[in-house]
Design a protein around this motif. Sequence first.
Motif, PDB file in Angstrom:
ATOM      1  N   ASP A 131      29.147  50.063  40.963  1.00 48.84           N
ATOM      2  CA  ASP A 131      28.699  50.892  42.090  1.00 48.84           C
ATOM      3  C   ASP A 131      29.799  51.911  42.417  1.00 48.84           C
ATOM      4  O   ASP A 131      30.111  52.754  41.596  1.00 48.84           O
ATOM      5  N   ASP A 132      30.420  51.809  43.588  1.00 46.16           N
ATOM      6  CA  ASP A 132      31.467  52.759  43.955  1.00 46.16           C
ATOM      7  C   ASP A 132      32.854  52.124  43.951  1.00 46.16           C
ATOM      8  O   ASP A 132      33.807  52.684  44.484  1.00 46.16           O
ATOM      9  N   ILE A 133      32.980  50.945  43.322  1.00 50.47           N
ATOM     10  CA  ILE A 133      34.258  50.234  43.285  1.00 50.47           C
ATOM     11  C   ILE A 133      34.809  50.277  41.871  1.00 50.47           C
ATOM     12  O   ILE A 133      34.135  49.866  40.921  1.00 50.47           O
ATOM     13  N   ALA A 134      36.028  50.789  41.737  1.00 47.46           N
ATOM     14  CA  ALA A 134      36.684  50.884  40.439  1.00 47.46           C
ATOM     15  C   ALA A 134      37.917  49.999  40.433  1.00 47.46           C
ATOM     16  O   ALA A 134      38.635  49.896  41.429  1.00 47.46           O
ATOM     17  N   GLY A 135      38.151  49.338  39.306  1.00 42.92           N
ATOM     18  CA  GLY A 135      39.336  48.501  39.219  1.00 42.92           C
ATOM     19  C   GLY A 135      39.406  47.780  37.879  1.00 42.92           C
ATOM     20  O   GLY A 135      38.554  47.955  37.004  1.00 42.92           O
ATOM     21  N   THR A 136      40.429  46.955  37.736  1.00 44.48           N
ATOM     22  CA  THR A 136      40.677  46.205  36.509  1.00 44.48           C
ATOM     23  C   THR A 136      40.237  44.754  36.694  1.00 44.48           C
ATOM     24  O   THR A 136      40.549  44.135  37.709  1.00 44.48           O
ATOM     25  N   VAL A 137      39.509  44.226  35.720  1.00 42.10           N
ATOM     26  CA  VAL A 137      39.040  42.838  35.786  1.00 42.10           C
ATOM     27  C   VAL A 137      40.250  41.916  35.724  1.00 42.10           C
ATOM     28  O   VAL A 137      41.029  41.943  34.763  1.00 42.10           O
ATOM     29  N   ALA A 138      40.408  41.084  36.752  1.00 43.72           N
ATOM     30  CA  ALA A 138      41.562  40.189  36.836  1.00 43.72           C
ATOM     31  C   ALA A 138      41.214  38.747  36.482  1.00 43.72           C
ATOM     32  O   ALA A 138      42.071  38.012  35.980  1.00 43.72           O
ATOM     33  N   ILE A 194      38.114  41.609  40.752  1.00 44.69           N
ATOM     34  CA  ILE A 194      38.555  42.911  40.260  1.00 44.69           C
ATOM     35  C   ILE A 194      39.696  43.405  41.134  1.00 44.69           C
ATOM     36  O   ILE A 194      39.606  43.360  42.364  1.00 44.69           O
ATOM     37  N   ARG A 195      40.758  43.866  40.485  1.00 44.29           N
ATOM     38  CA  ARG A 195      41.877  44.463  41.208  1.00 44.29           C
ATOM     39  C   ARG A 195      41.598  45.954  41.329  1.00 44.29           C
ATOM     40  O   ARG A 195      41.632  46.687  40.357  1.00 44.29           O
ATOM     41  N   SER A 196      41.279  46.402  42.553  1.00 41.47           N
ATOM     42  CA  SER A 196      40.853  47.786  42.754  1.00 41.47           C
ATOM     43  C   SER A 196      42.047  48.730  42.673  1.00 41.47           C
ATOM     44  O   SER A 196      43.208  48.316  42.638  1.00 41.47           O
ATOM     45  N   LEU A 197      41.741  50.035  42.655  1.00 38.07           N
ATOM     46  CA  LEU A 197      42.800  51.037  42.567  1.00 38.07           C
ATOM     47  C   LEU A 197      43.693  51.011  43.801  1.00 38.07           C
ATOM     48  O   LEU A 197      44.867  51.378  43.725  1.00 38.07           O
ATOM     49  N   GLU A 242      43.863  46.039  46.452  1.00 37.71           N
ATOM     50  CA  GLU A 242      43.230  44.826  46.962  1.00 37.71           C
ATOM     51  C   GLU A 242      42.346  44.191  45.894  1.00 37.71           C
ATOM     52  O   GLU A 242      41.931  44.841  44.936  1.00 37.71           O
ATOM     53  N   GLN A 243      42.059  42.911  46.061  1.00 40.06           N
ATOM     54  CA  GLN A 243      41.215  42.177  45.134  1.00 40.06           C
ATOM     55  C   GLN A 243      39.784  42.149  45.677  1.00 40.06           C
ATOM     56  O   GLN A 243      39.540  41.734  46.806  1.00 40.06           O
ATOM     57  N   VAL A 244      38.842  42.603  44.857  1.00 43.36           N
ATOM     58  CA  VAL A 244      37.426  42.619  45.225  1.00 43.36           C
ATOM     59  C   VAL A 244      36.731  41.487  44.468  1.00 43.36           C
ATOM     60  O   VAL A 244      36.862  41.387  43.241  1.00 43.36           O
ATOM     61  N   VAL A 245      36.006  40.635  45.186  1.00 44.16           N
ATOM     62  CA  VAL A 245      35.365  39.465  44.597  1.00 44.16           C
ATOM     63  C   VAL A 245      33.856  39.687  44.536  1.00 44.16           C
ATOM     64  O   VAL A 245      33.230  40.006  45.550  1.00 44.16           O
ATOM     65  N   PHE A 246      33.282  39.534  43.336  1.00 43.67           N
ATOM     66  CA  PHE A 246      31.841  39.627  43.129  1.00 43.67           C
ATOM     67  C   PHE A 246      31.321  38.269  42.689  1.00 43.67           C
ATOM     68  O   PHE A 246      31.978  37.570  41.911  1.00 43.67           O
ATOM     69  N   SER A 247      30.131  37.899  43.141  1.00 44.45           N
ATOM     70  CA  SER A 247      29.469  36.755  42.519  1.00 44.45           C
ATOM     71  C   SER A 247      28.969  37.208  41.150  1.00 44.45           C
ATOM     72  O   SER A 247      28.594  38.368  40.960  1.00 44.45           O
ATOM     73  N   ASN A 248      28.987  36.312  40.189  1.00 42.13           N
ATOM     74  CA  ASN A 248      28.633  36.690  38.821  1.00 42.13           C
ATOM     75  C   ASN A 248      27.201  37.203  38.719  1.00 42.13           C
ATOM     76  O   ASN A 248      26.919  38.141  37.966  1.00 42.13           O
ATOM     77  N   SER A 249      26.279  36.604  39.493  1.00 43.45           N
ATOM     78  CA  SER A 249      24.887  37.057  39.456  1.00 43.45           C
ATOM     79  C   SER A 249      24.755  38.481  39.977  1.00 43.45           C
ATOM     80  O   SER A 249      24.087  39.328  39.361  1.00 43.45           O
TER      81      SER A 249
END
Length: 358
Positions: free
Chosen positions: A202-209, A218-221, A224-231
């Motif tokens: 979506d609008d969140i960019a970062g590196t998969v941690a 995901i470690r965003s630019l 901070e760490q952004v957490v997504f549920s896998n589904s």
Amino acid sequence: MNYVVLHSDLGAWAVAICIGIAVCVLLHAANRMLIRRLGMFAQSTATYLDDLAIRILGATHPVFILLLGVWAAAQWLVLPPEAAALLARLAIAVLLLQVARWGDVGIRDWLHHYRSRRSAEDAASTTSTAALGFVARTVLWLIIVLMILDNFGVNITTLVASLGIGGIAVALALQNILGDLFSSLSIVLDKPFVVGDFIIVDDIAGTVAYVGLKTTRIRSLGGEQVVFSNSDLLKSRIRNYKHMETRRIVFGIRVAYQTGKRQLLAIPGILREAVEAQPQASFDRAHFKAYGVSALEFETVYYVKTADYGVYMDVQQAINVALFERFAEQDIAFAYPTQTVYFANAETDAKVHEEAHA
């Protein structure tokens, strides 16, 4: 005197015992020889399959070999029907247990090899593969146990139906968790991304941690760490920049309206020369795009021959510097936001007003 034991005389029992011992010795020797030959062959190959075969054969249990010898010996004897049936069922049960043991060792060893091979580049996948191994081994042993019960005459229809109903109830109660679990397995097996990839969700960019059983982090630019549920993550549109081969760059420039016709016609050529002068860039097009609010707008498209963002910025900087120098040589002015206000003469405006009402 001819003694008879369980419908067979002593001679038959002696032959049967010799057959049983011979079968056990031969099977054990064959298993050891096969393991040794495969070990010699494995030393000259790089494939993992022969090593896996050695470990599976090494899991052959002595009780399995012993029972095969007993079963072979029993074929020489005249046993009561009940004893013969029980022995056959025991032999089948031990065979099924040995198959389960082979399968269990094969699954565990293969997953261990997979995790060891990928731990450097995708350490988080070990969690998901461990869950996958647990599920696979549980299913294997459950099937074997049901087959053994069926072999001994137990009616497993009701048991299977009960397991099915219980499984449905558990699945409904844990559907969110199970959904994330299977999404995790999908990420591990399908590999839309791995740890270390730069992605945009979506609008969140970062590196998969980290890729876990339930969440992906995901470690965003911004740090901070952004957490997504896998589904939720797999339902989103994911752009993976790690697998980019080239970058398509579109950039625009704006020049002042005071630019002359000769200068205007020269600008696309200047843009082309600036791009083609860069060895990492491939020129596509440059055009006078539009009349802007306060400037004449030009658009240029080119491709960077690598996905490296740093290389792209170096190329763009070199192009910008070249344009600055060439525009200075051609006396072409870059535009900046301006607004011109025209004031009408008061006497002329009044005269026009009177003529309009005459």
